[in-house]
Design a protein around this motif. Structure first.
Motif, short mmCIF file in Angstrom:
data_model
loop_
_atom_site.label_atom_id
_atom_site.label_comp_id
_atom_site.label_asym_id
_atom_site.label_seq_id
_atom_site.Cartn_x
_atom_site.Cartn_y
_atom_site.Cartn_z
N ASN A 144 12.93 67.23 17.42
CA ASN A 144 11.74 67.65 18.15
C ASN A 144 12.12 68.60 19.28
O ASN A 144 13.12 68.39 19.97
CB ASN A 144 11.03 66.42 18.72
N HIS A 145 11.34 69.65 19.49
CA HIS A 145 11.66 70.69 20.45
C HIS A 145 10.96 70.54 21.79
O HIS A 145 10.72 71.52 22.48
CB HIS A 145 11.36 72.08 19.85
N ASN A 185 7.83 69.34 22.40
CA ASN A 185 6.36 69.28 22.42
C ASN A 185 5.83 67.88 22.13
O ASN A 185 4.65 67.61 22.32
CB ASN A 185 5.77 70.29 21.43
N THR A 186 6.70 67.00 21.65
CA THR A 186 6.30 65.62 21.38
C THR A 186 7.15 64.62 22.16
O THR A 186 6.62 63.67 22.73
CB THR A 186 6.40 65.31 19.88
N ASN A 203 13.72 70.21 30.18
CA ASN A 203 13.03 70.36 28.91
C ASN A 203 12.53 71.79 28.80
O ASN A 203 12.51 72.56 29.76
CB ASN A 203 11.87 69.38 28.82
N GLY A 204 12.12 72.18 27.59
CA GLY A 204 11.51 73.48 27.38
C GLY A 204 12.45 74.65 27.60
O GLY A 204 13.64 74.59 27.26
N LYS A 252 2.73 62.11 23.38
CA LYS A 252 1.47 61.78 22.72
C LYS A 252 1.75 60.75 21.65
O LYS A 252 2.92 60.46 21.36
CB LYS A 252 0.84 63.03 22.10
#
Length: 459
Positions: free
Chosen positions: A98-99, A101-102, A124-125, A343
């Motif tokens: 996972n990059h 976004n989750t 992150n990001g 999420k």
């Protein structure tokens, strides 16, 4: 006397209420598809059981017991955090790839307290991608590879030369001198001397608090490690006490926090892998024989050609690389990674609710007989069948996905150089010792050995 009885009654009532509340919550979670499991005791959860297993010969037994009861994905409560644990390589792959976004990084309170919000583990990001790319590009550059190979060789040779005069060598302790010196020189250009010694002593004290019960009362491990970050005030101004303080508080601290985190492999992961390789080789004479033959052949080739060793020479030792892979699989120095769901996420029918943490357990995958035949056997030849290890979802000692450790090749190089020069310089006898897995993987007695120089005819 009545107040004592009253206190016990109150405790009993609160305990019953807590268990009833937890039972209701568990039923709600299970209906939503959240993995089954236990939250353990109030506040401490199942931390004591988790820690106790780390002091046994089977640290994975904590995971195995719950996997047997609840399946490969289950919930628990450890180190101050309610968490979902995955021992399923397919689920782990989704979490690792996972990059951001989750899932975002999330670690025990002791780690976040010590490393802070600017930690590489927490970024992150875009920032994480940039830092990762910068470090990876630097470590892959031909100039760096040529220089670091020589630096590691020099450090290994100087250390090994001292061993012949030592009655007993504590491998774990001596190897740390090599790896820490190399890494600190690479990162902040500090060479041997007083500054390096001070930095090493303070860093060892600091790192002990990374995995511990997250309580900051005087006398606790976390309290002592946090004190290493404090600067005593002098005339109303902060005055550095030692080299580590200078690093921590220079400028805004962001760059230097990253440097400190990058020092962790020099203190923990790489020297531990080297030490355990010697432990496993000591117990496996057949493996040692083939390793020696491969490395003696390379040494003879270099002696005949009068050429210097290069990065590719060490990395092309195929059986040596298999020994390293098997050591990393069996040692599980990094036993897993922690992530937090941004999420609701469903993976293979398991719901990870928004805000929950998930632990992708590497040790459980590495020691699962569904993934490896006779997983507790030290068998480097298994990697001849497995093939490339980088893309193997059941082999993740360096993590995976976007956060795959950029120093994985450097780590292999360091171990390769050490093994090459050690096994072609000495034979040895190891004393009995045990592996301890908590709070970090190490040898209980630092692996004492006695060495004998190899004769010139052997080499």
């Amino acid at each position: 006397m009545e107040w004592i009885w009253g206190t016990w009654v109150l405790v009993a009532v609160l305990t019953v209420c807590w268990y009833r509340h937890r039972s209701v919550k568990n039923n709600i979670y299970e209906r939503r598809g959240v993995p089954k499991g236990s939250s353990g005791w109030p506040l401490i959860g199942e931390t004591l059981d988790f820690m106790a297993c780390g002091y046994t010969s089977r640290p994975v037994s904590f995971m195995d017991k719950r996997k047997h009861l609840y399946g490969k994905v289950f919930k628990t409560h450890i180190l101050g955090t309610p968490i979902i644990v995955s021992t399923d390589p397919d689920v782990n792959k989704v979490v690792l790839q996972n990059h951001g976004n989750t899932f975002i990084p999330a670690y025990p309170k002791s780690i976040t307290e010590l490393l802070g919000q600017n930690s590489i583990l927490q970024t992150n990001g875009y920032l994480q991608k940039r830092v990762h790319a910068l470090i990876g590009g630097f470590l892959r550059s031909p100039q760096f590879k040529a220089r670091i190979t020589k630096d590691i060789e020099n450090s290994v040779k100087l250390t090994l030369a001292c061993w012949k005069d030592m009655h007993v060598i504590h491998v774990q302790e001596e190897i740390r001198k090599i790896t820490f010196e190399v890494l600190v020189k690479m990162l902040i250009s500090i060479g041997p001397g007083g500054d390096l010694d001070n930095l090493k002593r303070d860093f060892e004290e600091f790192i002990k608090g990374l995995i511990c019960v997250p309580i900051k009362l005087p006398g606790t491990r976390l309290y002592k490690s946090l004190k290493k970050l404090s600067i005593e005030e002098s005339d109303g101004k902060g005055t550095p006490n030692d080299a580590l303080d200078v690093l921590l508080y220079d400028n805004d601290g962001l760059y230097l926090w990253n440097i400190i985190e990058m020092m962790i492999p020099g203190e923990e992961t790489v020297p531990t892998a080297m030490t355990l390789a010697i432990k496993y080789l000591s117990d496996s004479p057949v493996v040692l024989k083939q390793l020696m033959e491969e490395n003696l052949e390379l040494k003879r080739q270099k002696a005949d050609s009068d050429d210097d060793y290069g990065w590719t020479d060490y990395m092309s030792l195929s059986f040596t690389q298999n020994v390293i892979s098997e050591t990393l699989r069996l040692a599980n120095i990094i036993n897993g990674v922690w992530r937090k769901a941004l999420k609701d996420v469903e993976i293979k029918g398991h719901l990870i609710p928004q805000g929950w943490c998930v632990l992708a357990s590497f040790i459980s995958v590495h020691m699962d007989e569904d993934n490896y035949e006779d997983p507790y056997e030290f068998n480097p030849w298994r990697w001849e069948k497995t093939g490339a290890v980088v893309n193997n979802t059941c082999f993740t000692p360096f993590g995976g996905g976007q956060r795959l450790c950029p120093g994985l090749e450097l780590s292999r190089l360091e171990i390769s150089i050490f093994l090459h020069h050690f096994v072609t310089t000495y034979s040895w006898i190891a004393e009995k010792d045990e592996i301890v897995s908590f709070p970090t993987v190490k040898m209980k007695r630092k692996l004492p050995i006695k060495v004998t120089p190899l004769s010139a005819t052997v080499v």
